[in-house]
Design an enzyme around this catalytic site. Structure first.
Site, PDB file in Angstrom:
ATOM      1  N   HIS A   1       0.820  -1.204   0.000  1.00 33.38           N
ATOM      2  CA  HIS A   1       0.000   0.000   0.000  1.00 33.38           C
ATOM      3  C   HIS A   1       0.857   1.258   0.000  1.00 33.38           C
ATOM      4  CE1 HIS A   1      -4.039  -1.807   1.349  1.00 33.38           C
ATOM      5  NE2 HIS A   1      -3.232  -2.798   1.016  1.00 33.38           N
TER       6      HIS A   1
ATOM      7  N   GLU B   1       4.926   3.115  -1.281  1.00 34.39           N
ATOM      8  CA  GLU B   1       6.187   2.972  -1.987  1.00 34.39           C
ATOM      9  C   GLU B   1       7.310   2.465  -1.084  1.00 34.39           C
ATOM     10  OE1 GLU B   1       4.025   6.409  -4.106  1.00 34.39           O
ATOM     11  OE2 GLU B   1       4.091   5.472  -2.133  1.00 34.39           O
TER      12      GLU B   1
ATOM     13  N   CYS C   1       3.646  10.806  -3.263  1.00 29.53           N
ATOM     14  CA  CYS C   1       3.337  11.978  -2.443  1.00 29.53           C
ATOM     15  C   CYS C   1       4.555  12.897  -2.374  1.00 29.53           C
ATOM     16  CB  CYS C   1       2.901  11.545  -1.048  1.00 29.53           C
ATOM     17  SG  CYS C   1       4.231  10.830  -0.038  1.00 29.53           S
TER      18      CYS C   1
ATOM     19  N   CYS D   1       7.486  10.182  -0.327  1.00 31.90           N
ATOM     20  CA  CYS D   1       7.909   9.174  -1.304  1.00 31.90           C
ATOM     21  C   CYS D   1       8.679   9.805  -2.462  1.00 31.90           C
ATOM     22  CB  CYS D   1       6.696   8.412  -1.824  1.00 31.90           C
ATOM     23  SG  CYS D   1       5.892   7.390  -0.554  1.00 31.90           S
TER      24      CYS D   1
ATOM     25  N   LYS E   1      12.237  10.136  -1.215  1.00 32.45           N
ATOM     26  CA  LYS E   1      12.945   8.861  -1.097  1.00 32.45           C
ATOM     27  C   LYS E   1      13.281   8.283  -2.461  1.00 32.45           C
ATOM     28  CE  LYS E   1      11.480   7.795   3.545  1.00 32.45           C
ATOM     29  NZ  LYS E   1      10.885   6.841   4.502  1.00 32.45           N
TER      30      LYS E   1
ATOM     31  N   LYS F   1      12.643  -2.874  10.333  1.00 34.28           N
ATOM     32  CA  LYS F   1      14.092  -2.704  10.354  1.00 34.28           C
ATOM     33  C   LYS F   1      14.772  -3.798  11.170  1.00 34.28           C
ATOM     34  CE  LYS F   1      14.282   2.321   9.662  1.00 34.28           C
ATOM     35  NZ  LYS F   1      14.679   3.613  10.249  1.00 34.28           N
TER      36      LYS F   1
END
Length: 441
Positions: free
Chosen positions: A56, A58, A111, A238, A241, A374
């Site tokens: 849902h 990226e 976004c 996003c 990134k 992580k």
């Protein structure tokens, strides 16, 4: 690229539809986004496209891909066959096979900065308008600013304020009256037209949005904090990134220990939605194009940008069409689905950062963790290190006392050097995670 944007979109949508119903949005009441990383393998006889991750968001898609790469590298290091990696030319280093490439798909414009561009006349702004009477200074500024490439008919002298352009006529003094009328008309058009807006807010301690009517609502090219769920003080949009991955690669710092070169996306494909190729180029490519002084192997690697004509049926638009009054308010789906092509537990469904369905008494324990958190990815990396023969251990991991996630990330020297250059030259306001949050082991 041998696959078309529509073929990529269709492959992603079909795979999403085949996944179990768990975690998917309720038809007519909930909507969501789809993101995927695809591995493309080319050969003289055929080509294949294997979806590595559906999700849902990226960032979740990229993490699922890292999980897949971790398993493929584990296979290579332990002497098994790998669909992705082959030995590199340096000790303990591996390279992506020449016939393998990766592309990124998202059903919606990312976004942040890529989502900011002028609306078409027939589009409706879902956000509230700012009253034109709020700022008298606006009319003076409005005559000097408009959206990128809003006027392109003739050669002009361009005046740039921030990232918005207004173009003045140079026809001479005899055209002064005509020019003033045209500027007034353009100023009025700026107030009447509107931008596609993003919920991603500007990072602290930097330039901010004017929040004025029409095309003056946003500034462009800025780093923004991701909207929606999550810690807004740490998560970048996003768009930001994706731009970062275009320089550092999307493999992350941990995998960089084992890789001779970073892994870049060859293309970014967007599904049918409100879209601007110019805004995508600006957000993902242009902002980092000038970065230099990168370590060997790293480079600015702008992906090819494509849009499909196929729309995701679980998006906001389709949900509104299917919605009935009895279903209550339309809302984003509360769950996130991650699927990747690993040998065990490929499906991972989370809600609010934890595995969907876990009880309160297991929160904070391994049972509640997402498989792409992580901590879990770090544990997978430690298994990779453990299976590596001492004589084949990457130089960056030799002779060092490394214990925590932070330690291993910082030990990836070339990656950290590239990240430093990217911050200094393009993203000095990037919010990095505090060290104390990365000391787990």
């Amino acid at each position: 690229m041998m696959w078309s944007a529509d073929e990529i979109a269709s492959l992603c949508y079909d795979h999403f539809n085949k996944l179990p119903k768990r975690g998917k949005p309720e038809e007519g009441r909930e909507w969501t986004l789809l993101a995927a990383v695809l591995q493309l393998t080319h050969s003289p006889e055929h080509k294949t496209g294997d979806i590595l991750n559906d999700s849902h968001a990226e960032v979740i898609a990229r993490r699922g891909c890292v999980r897949y790469l971790m398993e493929q590298l584990y296979r290579a290091v332990s002497g098994q066959s790998s669909a992705v990696f082959q030995p590199g030319t340096e000790k303990g280093q591996w390279m992506v096979k020449p016939e393998v490439s990766f592309l990124f798909f998202t059903s919606q414009t990312p976004c942040g900065d890529a989502s900011i561009f002028p609306m078409n006349c027939n589009e409706v702004q879902p956000c509230k308008f700012v009253k034109e009477t709020q700022n008298k200074e606006l009319e003076r500024r409005g005559s000097k600013r408009t959206a990128d490439s809003d006027l392109e008919e003739h050669p002009r002298i361009k005046t740039r304020v921030g990232h918005f352009i207004f173009e003045k006529s140079v026809d001479g003094e005899e055209q002064k009256s005509t020019t003033e009328n045209k500027e007034r008309s353009q100023s009025e058009d700026i107030l009447k037209r509107d931008l596609h807006r993003t919920g991603a807010k500007c990072v602290p301690d930097g330039p901010t949005d004017p929040l004025q009517p029409g095309l003056l609502y946003h500034n462009t090219g800025l780093l923004r904090l991701k909207p929606g769920r999550g810690d807004s003080t740490l998560s970048l949009s996003c768009s930001d990134k994706l731009a970062r991955w275009g320089v550092l690669g999307f493999q992350g710092a941990l995998l960089s220990h084992y890789l001779q070169k970073p892994i870049y996306f060859s293309a970014v494909v967007v599904g049918k939605c409100s879209y601007s190729h110019q805004a995508m180029v600006r957000a993902l490519n242009t902002r980092c194009a000038h970065v230099t002084g990168l370590p060997s192997g790293f480079s600015t690697h702008p992906p090819k940008l494509l849009q499909s004509c196929l729309e995701f049926t679980c998006n906001h638009t389709h949900t509104e069409v299917q919605h009935t009054h009895a279903q209550g308010k339309i809302s984003p789906c509360g769950a996130a689905i991650s699927w990747c092509a690993v040998s065990q537990q490929p499906l991972d469904v989370t809600a609010n950062g934890y595995k969907q369905g876990v009880t309160k008494n297991v929160l904070g324990t391994p049972k509640a963790r997402s498989l792409i958190s992580k901590v879990e990815l770090f544990h997978s990396f430690l298994k990779l290190v453990a299976v590596t023969e001492q004589t084949q251990l990457p130089e960056s991991l030799c002779g060092k006392e490394l214990r925590t996630y932070w330690d291993y990330k910082q030990a990836a020297g070339p990656y950290q050097q590239a990240w430093t250059q990217l911050q200094l030259q393009a993203f000095p306001l990037w919010c990095r995670s505090p060290r104390e949050l990365l000391l787990f082991h």
